[in-house]
Design an enzyme around this catalytic site. Sequence first.
Site, PDB file in Angstrom:
ATOM      1  N   GLU A 163      50.712  -6.693   2.317  1.00 38.53           N
ATOM      2  CA  GLU A 163      49.973  -6.402   1.069  1.00 38.53           C
ATOM      3  C   GLU A 163      49.963  -4.923   0.714  1.00 38.53           C
ATOM      4  O   GLU A 163      48.915  -4.357   0.408  1.00 38.53           O
ATOM      5  CB  GLU A 163      48.550  -6.973   1.174  1.00 38.53           C
ATOM      6  CG  GLU A 163      48.543  -8.464   1.441  1.00 38.53           C
ATOM      7  CD  GLU A 163      47.152  -9.043   1.705  1.00 38.53           C
ATOM      8  OE1 GLU A 163      46.162  -8.316   1.565  1.00 38.53           O
ATOM      9  OE2 GLU A 163      47.078 -10.233   2.076  1.00 38.53           O
ATOM     10  N   ASN A 204      55.085  -8.940   4.085  1.00 40.45           N
ATOM     11  CA  ASN A 204      54.329 -10.125   3.660  1.00 40.45           C
ATOM     12  C   ASN A 204      53.372  -9.767   2.515  1.00 40.45           C
ATOM     13  O   ASN A 204      52.696  -8.738   2.579  1.00 40.45           O
ATOM     14  CB  ASN A 204      53.519 -10.619   4.878  1.00 40.45           C
ATOM     15  CG  ASN A 204      52.860 -11.958   4.677  1.00 40.45           C
ATOM     16  OD1 ASN A 204      53.501 -12.920   4.257  1.00 40.45           O
ATOM     17  ND2 ASN A 204      51.563 -12.045   4.995  1.00 40.45           N
ATOM     18  N   HIS A 240      49.053 -18.287  -1.788  1.00 41.74           N
ATOM     19  CA  HIS A 240      47.664 -18.646  -2.104  1.00 41.74           C
ATOM     20  C   HIS A 240      47.596 -18.979  -3.588  1.00 41.74           C
ATOM     21  O   HIS A 240      47.656 -18.094  -4.440  1.00 41.74           O
ATOM     22  CB  HIS A 240      46.719 -17.484  -1.796  1.00 41.74           C
ATOM     23  CG  HIS A 240      46.606 -17.168  -0.338  1.00 41.74           C
ATOM     24  ND1 HIS A 240      46.029 -18.032   0.565  1.00 41.74           N
ATOM     25  CD2 HIS A 240      47.017 -16.091   0.369  1.00 41.74           C
ATOM     26  CE1 HIS A 240      46.077 -17.490   1.772  1.00 41.74           C
ATOM     27  NE2 HIS A 240      46.673 -16.312   1.684  1.00 41.74           N
ATOM     28  N   GLU A 269      51.250 -18.386   4.038  1.00 39.37           N
ATOM     29  CA  GLU A 269      49.800 -18.616   4.012  1.00 39.37           C
ATOM     30  C   GLU A 269      49.422 -19.618   2.925  1.00 39.37           C
ATOM     31  O   GLU A 269      48.438 -19.434   2.201  1.00 39.37           O
ATOM     32  CB  GLU A 269      49.050 -17.295   3.758  1.00 39.37           C
ATOM     33  CG  GLU A 269      49.407 -16.175   4.718  1.00 39.37           C
ATOM     34  CD  GLU A 269      48.579 -14.908   4.542  1.00 39.37           C
ATOM     35  OE1 GLU A 269      47.547 -14.942   3.830  1.00 39.37           O
ATOM     36  OE2 GLU A 269      48.946 -13.874   5.124  1.00 39.37           O
ATOM     37  N   ASP A 271      47.895 -22.175   0.578  1.00 34.35           N
ATOM     38  CA  ASP A 271      46.752 -23.046   0.291  1.00 34.35           C
ATOM     39  C   ASP A 271      46.581 -23.107  -1.219  1.00 34.35           C
ATOM     40  O   ASP A 271      47.077 -22.243  -1.943  1.00 34.35           O
ATOM     41  CB  ASP A 271      45.462 -22.673   1.034  1.00 34.35           C
ATOM     42  CG  ASP A 271      44.981 -21.252   0.815  1.00 34.35           C
ATOM     43  OD1 ASP A 271      45.438 -20.589  -0.135  1.00 34.35           O
ATOM     44  OD2 ASP A 271      44.120 -20.801   1.596  1.00 34.35           O
TER      45      ASP A 271
HETATM   46  O1  9MR Z   1      41.560 -16.081   6.526  1.00 35.17           O
HETATM   47  C1  9MR Z   1      41.172 -14.767   6.838  1.00 35.17           C
HETATM   48  C2  9MR Z   1      39.662 -14.665   6.800  1.00 35.17           C
HETATM   49  O2  9MR Z   1      39.076 -15.436   7.841  1.00 35.17           O
HETATM   50  C3  9MR Z   1      39.235 -13.220   6.902  1.00 35.17           C
HETATM   51  O3  9MR Z   1      37.818 -13.128   6.745  1.00 35.17           O
HETATM   52  C4  9MR Z   1      39.945 -12.411   5.829  1.00 35.17           C
HETATM   53  C5  9MR Z   1      39.547 -10.941   5.884  1.00 35.17           C
HETATM   54  O4  9MR Z   1      40.181 -10.218   4.877  1.00 35.17           O
HETATM   55  O5  9MR Z   1      41.346 -12.523   6.015  1.00 35.17           O
HETATM   56  C6  9MR Z   1      41.793 -13.823   5.819  1.00 35.17           C
HETATM   57  O6  9MR Z   1      43.205 -13.896   5.927  1.00 35.17           O
HETATM   58  C7  9MR Z   1      43.957 -13.158   4.982  1.00 35.17           C
HETATM   59  C8  9MR Z   1      45.260 -12.772   5.644  1.00 35.17           C
HETATM   60  O7  9MR Z   1      45.016 -12.103   6.852  1.00 35.17           O
HETATM   61  C9  9MR Z   1      46.123 -11.914   4.723  1.00 35.17           C
HETATM   62  N1  9MR Z   1      46.331 -12.570   3.450  1.00 35.17           N
HETATM   63  C10 9MR Z   1      45.130 -13.063   2.783  1.00 35.17           C
HETATM   64  C11 9MR Z   1      44.330 -13.966   3.728  1.00 35.17           C
HETATM   65  C12 9MR Z   1      43.153 -14.579   3.007  1.00 35.17           C
HETATM   66  O8  9MR Z   1      42.254 -13.590   2.613  1.00 35.17           O
END
Ligand code: 9MR
Length: 358
Positions: A163, A204, A240, A269, A271
Amino acid sequence: MNLPRLLATACCLALLPLAVASPSHASGGPAAPDRPLRQLAADDHLRIGTAVDVSALTDDTDYRRLTGSEFSTVTPENVMKWESLEPRQGEYDWAAADRLVDFAHRHGQKVRGHVLVWHNQLPSWLTAGDLDAGRLRAALHRHITDTVRHFKGRIWQWDVVNEAFNEDGTLRDSIWLRTLGPGYIADAFRWAHEADPHALLFYNDYNTEWTGPKSDAVYDLVRSLRAAGVPVDGVGFQGHLSIRYDLPTGMADNFARFDRLGLATAVTEADVRMPVPADSGRLATQAEGYRRLLDACLRTRRCISFTVWGFTDRYSWVPDTFPGEGAANLFDEDYRPKPAYRALQSELAGRARSEAAG
Ligand code: 9MR
């Protein structure tokens, strides 16, 4: 490869039964073969994965069973992030991440390492430390080297940089960019490669599945990194989606340009969230969102894995982040497979991809 899709249209998915006790006992509907996703994906030379909540893996038997039976690759949802691995400076805690890697090994699964360089979930000693460029660069080098070495030989793909871009394609204003300048990206890939030359190294990001300023920026980045000899192997498209917006089109064409650079690609990722409560129409649209993401991957020669960001609505990041939205996963909170699960089954069963997933 790329045979016409045989199955799974949004119209028919809406008719499939929702309340099914477990996938292995499901009646399935007319087109859904009753085989676990990982078996169906293996026929297409694709690894199918899920992000894993390690607490749920430890405490919840149904969760553990489905993680092992449905998926052939796993990604730690949180436990490989810097704040989890090194909560206090110089004191590593590998325990939770090691548990997942061991689980994966026992279940014949490959591991996507997530994540080495990100702007989120950094330890406070680092973000509050006000480190100058020299010390921050040294800290990043050490973090990448220690982490990649610790898991050396056990990680298939690493999300090295996550990101780094804004929606308009400019670089995100993060601690890394502000203090180190844009060169941190190439450095991170080089350091990761030195620590484990066999791991596949990925950039990513999200909202890059379709063409636009952000995916153009990622494309320009990886092309110039490759031209400069920086060891980047692949690009991850997070996937997402939300049914509140039109479902994306043209994803396969976008993936294809990365493929033509000789890069691996992956959906990392996936969903598809919706306003809650779910209803049959929303679930059908969601199924179509998942199907399109998988279709884009299956049409792409070097798309080597398709990972969902959790598989059950019981544990999901969505409701906390998007109030009023949820139900984003393949199984509901009671582990009943949703139309989206059937859509992935049908899509996998209706293809015959001949390329090896590596
Ligand atoms: O799913 C993850 C969540 O449990 C955490 O609280 C969050 C913190 O920013 O991160 C989420 O995972 C992220 C991933 O690491 C990177 N891409 C976006 C995902 C969803 O926010």
